[in-house]
Design an enzyme around this catalytic site. Structure first.
Site, mmCIF file in Angstrom:
data_model
loop_
_atom_site.group_PDB
_atom_site.id
_atom_site.type_symbol
_atom_site.label_atom_id
_atom_site.label_comp_id
_atom_site.label_asym_id
_atom_site.label_seq_id
_atom_site.Cartn_x
_atom_site.Cartn_y
_atom_site.Cartn_z
ATOM 1 N N LYS A 194 -7.682 0.079 11.465
ATOM 2 C CA LYS A 194 -7.103 -0.490 10.258
ATOM 3 C C LYS A 194 -5.860 0.290 9.867
ATOM 4 O O LYS A 194 -4.846 -0.284 9.442
ATOM 5 C CB LYS A 194 -8.119 -0.475 9.120
ATOM 6 C CG LYS A 194 -7.652 -1.180 7.844
ATOM 7 C CD LYS A 194 -6.958 -0.252 6.857
ATOM 8 C CE LYS A 194 -6.534 -0.983 5.579
ATOM 9 N NZ LYS A 194 -5.766 -0.128 4.667
ATOM 10 N N HIS A 198 -1.747 10.315 -0.143
ATOM 11 C CA HIS A 198 -1.879 8.931 -0.584
ATOM 12 C C HIS A 198 -1.950 8.838 -2.099
ATOM 13 O O HIS A 198 -1.281 8.007 -2.711
ATOM 14 C CB HIS A 198 -3.124 8.305 0.040
ATOM 15 C CG HIS A 198 -3.383 6.905 -0.416
ATOM 16 N ND1 HIS A 198 -2.658 5.826 0.045
ATOM 17 C CD2 HIS A 198 -4.280 6.408 -1.299
ATOM 18 C CE1 HIS A 198 -3.098 4.725 -0.531
ATOM 19 N NE2 HIS A 198 -4.076 5.046 -1.343
ATOM 20 N N ASP A 235 3.174 -13.872 12.276
ATOM 21 C CA ASP A 235 1.813 -14.216 11.859
ATOM 22 C C ASP A 235 0.921 -12.975 11.866
ATOM 23 O O ASP A 235 0.437 -12.550 12.921
ATOM 24 C CB ASP A 235 1.258 -15.286 12.800
ATOM 25 C CG ASP A 235 -0.066 -15.873 12.336
ATOM 26 O OD1 ASP A 235 -0.769 -15.223 11.531
ATOM 27 O OD2 ASP A 235 -0.410 -16.988 12.791
ATOM 28 N N GLU A 295 0.823 -1.216 0.000
ATOM 29 C CA GLU A 295 0.000 0.000 0.000
ATOM 30 C C GLU A 295 0.853 1.261 0.000
ATOM 31 O O GLU A 295 1.740 1.434 0.856
ATOM 32 C CB GLU A 295 -0.945 0.001 1.210
ATOM 33 C CG GLU A 295 -1.889 1.184 1.216
ATOM 34 C CD GLU A 295 -3.005 1.046 2.226
ATOM 35 O OE1 GLU A 295 -3.649 2.053 2.528
ATOM 36 O OE2 GLU A 295 -3.236 -0.080 2.723
#
Length: 428
Positions: A264, A378, A280, A86
């Site tokens: 998030k 972004h 993990d 991302e």
């Protein structure tokens, strides 16, 4: 190239070539030639190794590893590898860390290395009596668990305590035993799962019930990492920006719809370091989101407030069950190379750094939201991806991306048309 005084403040790092950045990281972390070669290899995983890591292997998927600079954690400068697809994630951490570098960076702590395994017992007529019968056998439980992993005990880990709960359920009350185990520098899933499975027949014998599930809990609330940092108001754009960011936090604290996106964003940074080090990601993500709802409603993993001097003060707490031994952390050569860059020697050190990255990531997202909006930065970085997807190559990528940003139209159709125009003008 050498980095003086081992500072994570590396001017112009983002403008270097990939080879120059790798050289700078190697100098900072003291990497040997083999590690540098591993990091420089385009595929960087042997097909034979991949075939033995998971089933039905046909290929591997390379994810870019970027380096977050400017981080000072507990008084020590670190460079942090982040594996993510991302745009803007790594840049956000670099910028956020830079703005609190002069105030000492990040201060961290951990609650310990304790993991929990659950043993589910059903079919007992007296669940509360069964609970006490299990608790009475604590010493036997400890001996059974420690007997499963003598090496862990030699390293100072092993069984620490147990809890036994009567849990109401749709199928009636069940008795759930928690085995609380110090897994030291391992994530610990295999160790605690083995203990739970080995203990199960004894619990059935002591209670007359039937054991079903025997597995760890990913709500690792005995393995919490914390980080805090201070950003002077003048360093972030003034009191107005500070107050806007605090209001953004209040929104996330109050509303689960906002909190889901807020958290998030935190996990953008957390999961990138977890992935880079071969840990993990799913376990860490599941535990973090469950922890965010531990008080009965889903809320923010971070806290933000104004200090007495007007500075912005941020803090984060989340479970971070990560390890340095076992699984991909031990066998994946790139994960091992990333751990060398970090220079950590314990799982607790790794967890502390990851918590700092999560807080930095959250700062960056909230500042953008409270000022220019998330899309400006972004989309400027995402424009490169759109340009490549449209077919741009070489120097065309930067030119086309700049045009898309200038036009405020970072879209595939616009990119294709603009690329055709650029090429037509060049050949005219």
């Amino acid at each position: 190239m050498t980095i003086s005084n081992l500072s994570s403040r590396i001017p112009g790092f983002h403008r270097m070539t990939t080879a120059e950045r790798l050289e700078a990281v190697a100098a900072f972390s003291g990497l040997d030639g083999a590690t540098v070669a591993q990091l420089g290899a385009p595929g960087n995983i042997d097909p034979h190794l991949a075939d033995h890591m998971i089933e039905n292997v046909v290929s591997t998927l390379s994810i870019p590893i970027g380096i977050a600079t400017n981080l000072r954690v507990d008084g020590k400068d670190v460079l942090v590898p982040m594996a993510t697809e991302e745009s803007s994630v790594v840049a956000a951490v670099c910028n956020s860390a830079r703005q609190c570098y002069e105030t000492g960076g990040f201060v961290t702590s951990v609650s310990g290395n304790l993991m929990i395994a659950q043993v589910q017992l059903v079919g007992v007529p007296d669940p509360h009596g069964a609970r006490l019968r299990i608790l009475e056998r604590r010493d036997e439980v400890a001996a059974i668990c420690d007997g499963c992993d003598p090496m862990l005990v030699q390293l100072g880990g092993g069984f620490r305590e147990m809890e036994v709960r009567v849990v109401p359920s749709l199928g009636g009350p069940m008795v759930v035993t928690h085995l609380i185990v110090d897994t030291r520098d391992a994530m610990g899933a295999n160790a605690v799962n083995t203990m739970a499975e080995t203990l199960a027949p004894s619990i059935e014998r002591w209670t007359g019930g039937r054991v079903l599930l025997r597995i760890l809990s990913n709500l690792a609330d005995r393995r919490v990492a914390r980080a805090r940092a201070t950003w002077p108001a003048e360093a972030i754009g003034g009191a107005g920006v500070r107050d806007g960011m605090i209001a953004a936090y209040h929104f996330a604290e109050a509303d689960p719809y906002r909190a889901a996106t807020h958290n998030k964003g935190i996990m953008n940074g957390v999961s990138a370091v977890v992935l880079a080090t071969g840990n993990d990601t799913r376990a860490v993500e599941a535990g973090a989101h469950a922890y965010a709802a531990r008080d009965g409603r889903y809320t923010s993993l971070t806290r933000w407030e104004a200090g007495a001097d007007g500075a912005l003060v941020g803090a984060i707490e989340l479970p971070l069950p990560v390890g340095l031994v076992g699984g991909a952390t031990k066998i994946h050569p790139t994960a091992r190379a990333c751990l060398k860059i970090l220079g950590v020697t314990t799982a607790a050190e790794l967890a502390r750094i990851i918590a700092a990255v999560g807080l930095a990531q959250n700062f960056g997202a909230m500042k953008a939201l409270a000022t220019t909006g998330i899309q400006q930065g972004h989309m400027a970085l995402h424009a490169n991806n759109v340009a490549i997807a449209a077919g741009a190559v070489g120097e065309e990528v930067a030119r086309l991306a700049a045009t898309l940003v200038e036009r405020r139209a970072v879209r595939q159709d616009v990119a294709v048309a603009e690329l055709e125009r650029m090429r037509g003008a060049r050949t005219a």
